[in-house]
Design a protein around this motif. Structure first.
Motif, PDB file in Angstrom:
ATOM      1  N   GLY A 183      15.136   3.726  -1.140  1.00  0.00           N
ATOM      2  CA  GLY A 183      15.058   4.527  -2.153  1.00  0.00           C
ATOM      3  C   GLY A 183      16.288   5.621  -2.981  1.00  0.00           C
ATOM      4  N   THR A 184      16.217   5.030  -4.438  1.00  0.00           N
ATOM      5  CA  THR A 184      17.402   5.730  -5.092  1.00  0.00           C
ATOM      6  C   THR A 184      16.620   7.360  -5.446  1.00  0.00           C
ATOM      7  OG1 THR A 184      16.061   5.193  -7.355  1.00  0.00           O
ATOM      8  CG2 THR A 184      17.948   3.685  -5.937  1.00  0.00           C
ATOM      9  N   GLY A 185      17.862   7.758  -5.703  1.00  0.00           N
ATOM     10  CA  GLY A 185      17.721   9.278  -5.989  1.00  0.00           C
ATOM     11  C   GLY A 185      17.440  10.493  -5.307  1.00  0.00           C
ATOM     12  N   THR A 223      18.079  11.692  -0.981  1.00  0.00           N
ATOM     13  CA  THR A 223      18.922  11.174   0.247  1.00  0.00           C
ATOM     14  C   THR A 223      17.994  11.848   1.576  1.00  0.00           C
ATOM     15  OG1 THR A 223      18.918  14.060   0.848  1.00  0.00           O
ATOM     16  CG2 THR A 223      20.666  13.019  -0.457  1.00  0.00           C
ATOM     17  N   VAL A 224      19.115  11.048   2.363  1.00  0.00           N
ATOM     18  CA  VAL A 224      18.337  10.662   3.643  1.00  0.00           C
ATOM     19  C   VAL A 224      17.981  11.539   4.334  1.00  0.00           C
ATOM     20  CG1 VAL A 224      19.142  10.082   6.438  1.00  0.00           C
ATOM     21  CG2 VAL A 224      19.965   8.876   4.344  1.00  0.00           C
ATOM     22  N   ARG A 225      18.263  12.744   4.266  1.00  0.00           N
ATOM     23  CA  ARG A 225      17.496  14.572   4.715  1.00  0.00           C
ATOM     24  C   ARG A 225      16.267  14.409   3.651  1.00  0.00           C
ATOM     25  NH1 ARG A 225      20.731  20.029   4.894  1.00  0.00           N
ATOM     26  NH2 ARG A 225      19.125  20.850   6.523  1.00  0.00           N
ATOM     27  N   ASP A 226      16.141  13.622   2.870  1.00  0.00           N
ATOM     28  CA  ASP A 226      15.033  13.986   2.124  1.00  0.00           C
ATOM     29  C   ASP A 226      13.912  13.068   2.522  1.00  0.00           C
ATOM     30  OD1 ASP A 226      15.896  16.298  -0.087  1.00  0.00           O
ATOM     31  OD2 ASP A 226      16.354  14.078  -1.131  1.00  0.00           O
ATOM     32  N   CYS A 227      13.934  12.088   3.422  1.00  0.00           N
ATOM     33  CA  CYS A 227      13.027  10.678   3.490  1.00  0.00           C
ATOM     34  C   CYS A 227      12.962  10.856   4.972  1.00  0.00           C
ATOM     35  CB  CYS A 227      14.009   9.541   3.240  1.00  0.00           C
ATOM     36  SG  CYS A 227      13.859   9.618   1.204  1.00  0.00           S
ATOM     37  N   TRP A 228      13.661  11.878   5.439  1.00  0.00           N
ATOM     38  CA  TRP A 228      13.711  11.988   7.100  1.00  0.00           C
ATOM     39  C   TRP A 228      13.525  13.376   7.888  1.00  0.00           C
ATOM     40  CZ3 TRP A 228      13.425   8.148  10.828  1.00  0.00           C
ATOM     41  CH2 TRP A 228      13.521   6.996  10.590  1.00  0.00           C
ATOM     42  N   MET A 262       0.814  -1.187   0.247  1.00  0.00           N
ATOM     43  CA  MET A 262      -0.415  -0.156   0.142  1.00  0.00           C
ATOM     44  C   MET A 262       0.686   1.560  -0.411  1.00  0.00           C
ATOM     45  SD  MET A 262      -3.412  -0.696   2.036  1.00  0.00           S
ATOM     46  CE  MET A 262      -4.267   0.874   1.914  1.00  0.00           C
ATOM     47  N   GLN A 263       1.972   1.006   0.202  1.00  0.00           N
ATOM     48  CA  GLN A 263       3.091   2.531   0.344  1.00  0.00           C
ATOM     49  C   GLN A 263       4.023   2.262  -0.401  1.00  0.00           C
ATOM     50  OE1 GLN A 263       2.803   4.810   2.314  1.00  0.00           O
ATOM     51  NE2 GLN A 263       4.468   5.481   2.363  1.00  0.00           N
ATOM     52  N   GLU A 264       4.190   1.135  -1.608  1.00  0.00           N
ATOM     53  CA  GLU A 264       5.572   0.546  -2.325  1.00  0.00           C
ATOM     54  C   GLU A 264       5.505   1.560  -3.375  1.00  0.00           C
ATOM     55  OE1 GLU A 264       6.335  -2.814  -4.766  1.00  0.00           O
ATOM     56  OE2 GLU A 264       4.989  -3.274  -3.349  1.00  0.00           O
ATOM     57  N   LYS A 265       4.925   2.390  -3.345  1.00  0.00           N
ATOM     58  CA  LYS A 265       4.798   4.130  -4.321  1.00  0.00           C
ATOM     59  C   LYS A 265       5.728   5.509  -4.044  1.00  0.00           C
ATOM     60  CE  LYS A 265       1.827   3.157  -7.490  1.00  0.00           C
ATOM     61  NZ  LYS A 265       0.608   3.425  -8.414  1.00  0.00           N
ATOM     62  N   ASP A 266       6.399   4.854  -2.600  1.00  0.00           N
ATOM     63  CA  ASP A 266       6.854   5.592  -1.848  1.00  0.00           C
ATOM     64  C   ASP A 266       8.270   5.865  -2.193  1.00  0.00           C
ATOM     65  OD1 ASP A 266       8.165   7.433  -0.143  1.00  0.00           O
ATOM     66  OD2 ASP A 266       7.824   6.502   1.507  1.00  0.00           O
ATOM     67  N   LYS A 267       8.942   7.172  -2.384  1.00  0.00           N
ATOM     68  CA  LYS A 267      10.028   7.223  -3.066  1.00  0.00           C
ATOM     69  C   LYS A 267      10.855   7.184  -2.021  1.00  0.00           C
ATOM     70  CE  LYS A 267       8.818  10.336  -6.521  1.00  0.00           C
ATOM     71  NZ  LYS A 267       8.746  11.938  -6.234  1.00  0.00           N
TER      72      LYS A 267
END
Length: 138
Positions: free
Chosen positions: A129-131, A133-138, A108-113
């Motif tokens: 994820g690719t493309g 950074t950790v900062r983008d995701c956290w 259900m969350q698989e499209k999350d980058k």
């Protein structure tokens, strides 16, 4: 013959409105879905932080991280409420003095980058994820 003014919309006007609404929906819906995925990710980050606290509490009581079990000693899913759909599955790789929590993305969350999220006992955060950074995701 007397002409009377008719009220209403022409077919062309209605078609233009439908096209404009379609264009707005095509732009707005994907942006909305992206924000929903970000909100679910933020909920899981909170669950990971809760799991860190639970593992630290376990370490304080037991003297080691080994023996801590998912679902009993720390949350094993995101969201924690089992009546809600599963977005991430939480697991911990533990040794006596270290741990790495991993939130594995579910369908259900698989499209999350950002894909899978990780958090270690030292506070180091990660993502698979690719493309991004950790900062983008956290």
């Amino acid at each position: 013959m007397k002409w009377t003014k008719q009220r209403g919309f022409t077919l062309i006007e209605m078609m233009i409105v439908v096209v404009v609404v379609g264009i707005l929906a095509a732009i707005g819906y994907p942006a909305y879905q992206d924000q929903v995925r970000k909100a679910r990710r933020a909920d899981c980050q909170a669950v990971l932080m809760e799991a860190v606290n639970a593992l630290e509490r376990y370490y304080t009581e037991q003297g080691a991280y080994t023996g801590a079990t998912a679902g009993t000693d720390y949350p094993s899913r995101c969201p924690v409420d089992p009546s809600q759909p599963l977005f991430y599955d939480v697991a911990a790789a533990v040794t006596a003095t270290t741990f790495t929590l991993t939130a594995t993305v579910q369908p259900m969350q698989e499209k999350d980058k950002c894909k899978n999220l990780t958090l270690t006992n030292t506070g180091q955060k990660g993502q698979s994820g690719t493309g991004l950074t950790v900062r983008d995701c956290w």
